[in-house]
Enzyme design. Structure first.
Site, short mmCIF file in Angstrom:
data_model
loop_
_atom_site.label_atom_id
_atom_site.label_comp_id
_atom_site.label_asym_id
_atom_site.label_seq_id
_atom_site.Cartn_x
_atom_site.Cartn_y
_atom_site.Cartn_z
N ALA A 59 1.86 -21.47 -32.25
CA ALA A 59 0.46 -21.11 -32.45
C ALA A 59 -0.16 -21.76 -33.68
O ALA A 59 -1.38 -21.64 -33.89
CB ALA A 59 0.32 -19.59 -32.55
N TYR A 60 0.61 -22.43 -34.52
CA TYR A 60 0.01 -23.08 -35.69
C TYR A 60 -0.96 -24.16 -35.22
O TYR A 60 -0.59 -25.11 -34.53
CB TYR A 60 1.08 -23.73 -36.57
CG TYR A 60 1.94 -22.76 -37.36
CD1 TYR A 60 1.55 -21.45 -37.57
CD2 TYR A 60 3.14 -23.18 -37.91
CE1 TYR A 60 2.35 -20.57 -38.29
CE2 TYR A 60 3.94 -22.31 -38.63
CZ TYR A 60 3.55 -21.01 -38.82
OH TYR A 60 4.34 -20.15 -39.55
N GLY A 61 -2.23 -23.98 -35.62
CA GLY A 61 -3.24 -24.93 -35.19
C GLY A 61 -3.45 -24.94 -33.69
O GLY A 61 -3.95 -25.92 -33.14
#
Length: 327
Positions: A62-64
């Site tokens: 889910a990072y970015g």
């Protein structure tokens, strides 16, 4: 760079992990997708980390909104198999990856979907280190551990860990793994630093007793331990307290400000920056396997390297501990 076992496993990890949470965004916050470091900036940070001997690159699906994993994958593709064979990839699953009711969490369905997406974005056939990113109160831990065990047996992931979890749930998960003969969480990754020391009460003793690794994130407490913030001065633009301050509001109190004033004075007396002193304290903690660092610019590595060169004696450690007693 020194290398140590990850918990009781045979995997050797560097004493620092490169956190890639700001590649293409600011963590998992949807409002910041597309911001953070560009591919070019991320490439530079990964080059420096690799040259330092850091062999664990820590990201999350889910990072970015997936951009972080894609940037790491693009860097690996450019550097070739010789580099890829030396880098350990750590990624995570839990946070929302779509608008549907099943597009988040730790269910069998979501984890199986997200492993495939992470493998595709990273451009690899197996993920070295795979973590749950938070607690899912809607899914039984048995279900989560069984699907993770399946993925280990299928060769899609190699080791599993847990992030943002309390000690009681960690102990329960270890019991479930032992009862059913499942892969177990081999390391914990929680928020821990000189200011935030809640894990000292239960989690660190549990890790020591059960042979778990401990790889804390947030070593500089969102900038509070860098000397960047003052109680009566506007926060510098571009810092965590101007971009995403909510997780750190609890540190805006007199106890922390007074501790930080004394902390800065101790760093000045020692002839180092507050950030270097904070890194030295964490790197020399006997229960810490490897802190996760998240430099946004190449010069941010300076504090890390300086901190690794500092040796603290017992009196200095005791004085630092007394600044921010664990709550």
């Amino acid at each position: 760079m020194d290398y140590v076992p990850l918990g009781r496993t045979g995997l050797k990890v560097s004493r620092l992990f490169l956190g890639c949470g700001n590649f293409g965004g600011v963590g998992s916050a949807a409002a910041f997708f597309g911001k953070g470091e560009s591919q070019e900036e991320a490439d530079r940070l990964m080059d420096i980390a690799y040259d330092m001997g850091i062999n664990v690159f820590d990201t999350a699906n889910a990072y970015g909104g997936g951009r972080s994993e894609s940037m790491v994958g693009a860097w690996l593709a450019q550097r070739g198999s010789a580099v890829r064979d030396q880098v350990l990839l750590c990624t995570k699953v839990f946070n929302r990856m779509g608008e549907g009711p099943n597009d988040w969490g730790l269910s069998r369905r979501h984890i199986q979907q997200q492993v495939e997406g992470s493998l595709r974005r990273l451009g690899v056939e197996a993920i070295d280190m795979y973590m749950i990113h938070d607690v899912d109160e809607t899914t039984p831990m048995e279900e989560t551990l069984k699907v993770l065990d399946d993925l280990v047996r299928q060769g899609k992931i190699r080791y599993i860990g847990a992030s943002n979890v309390p000690a009681w749930l960690t102990a329960k998960s270890l019991w479930i793994s032992d009862k059913y003969g499942l892969a177990r969480f081999e390391w914990i990754q929680n928020f821990y630093n000189l200011i935030e020391r809640g894990d000292e009460r239960e989690m660190l003793p549990l890790c020591l007793d059960q042979g778990l690794g401990y790889t804390p994130f947030g070593p500089l407490c969102g900038g509070f331990l860098t000397g960047a913030y003052r109680p009566d001065t506007p926060y510098p633009s571009g810092t965590r307290m101007t971009e995403r301050p909510e997780p750190y509001r609890r540190y805006e109190n007199d106890t922390v400000w007074k501790g930080l004033e004394r902390f800065s004075a101790m760093a000045e007396t020692r002839g180092c920056t507050p950030a270097a002193l904070a890194m030295a304290w964490l790197a020399q903690h006997p229960h810490v396997t490897a802190p996760v660092i998240g430099p946004a610019r190449p010069e941010h590595f300076d504090a890390v390297l300086s901190g690794l060169e500092i040796t603290l004696d017992d009196n200095e450690k005791a004085a630092l501990n007394a600044l921010f007693p664990p709550v």
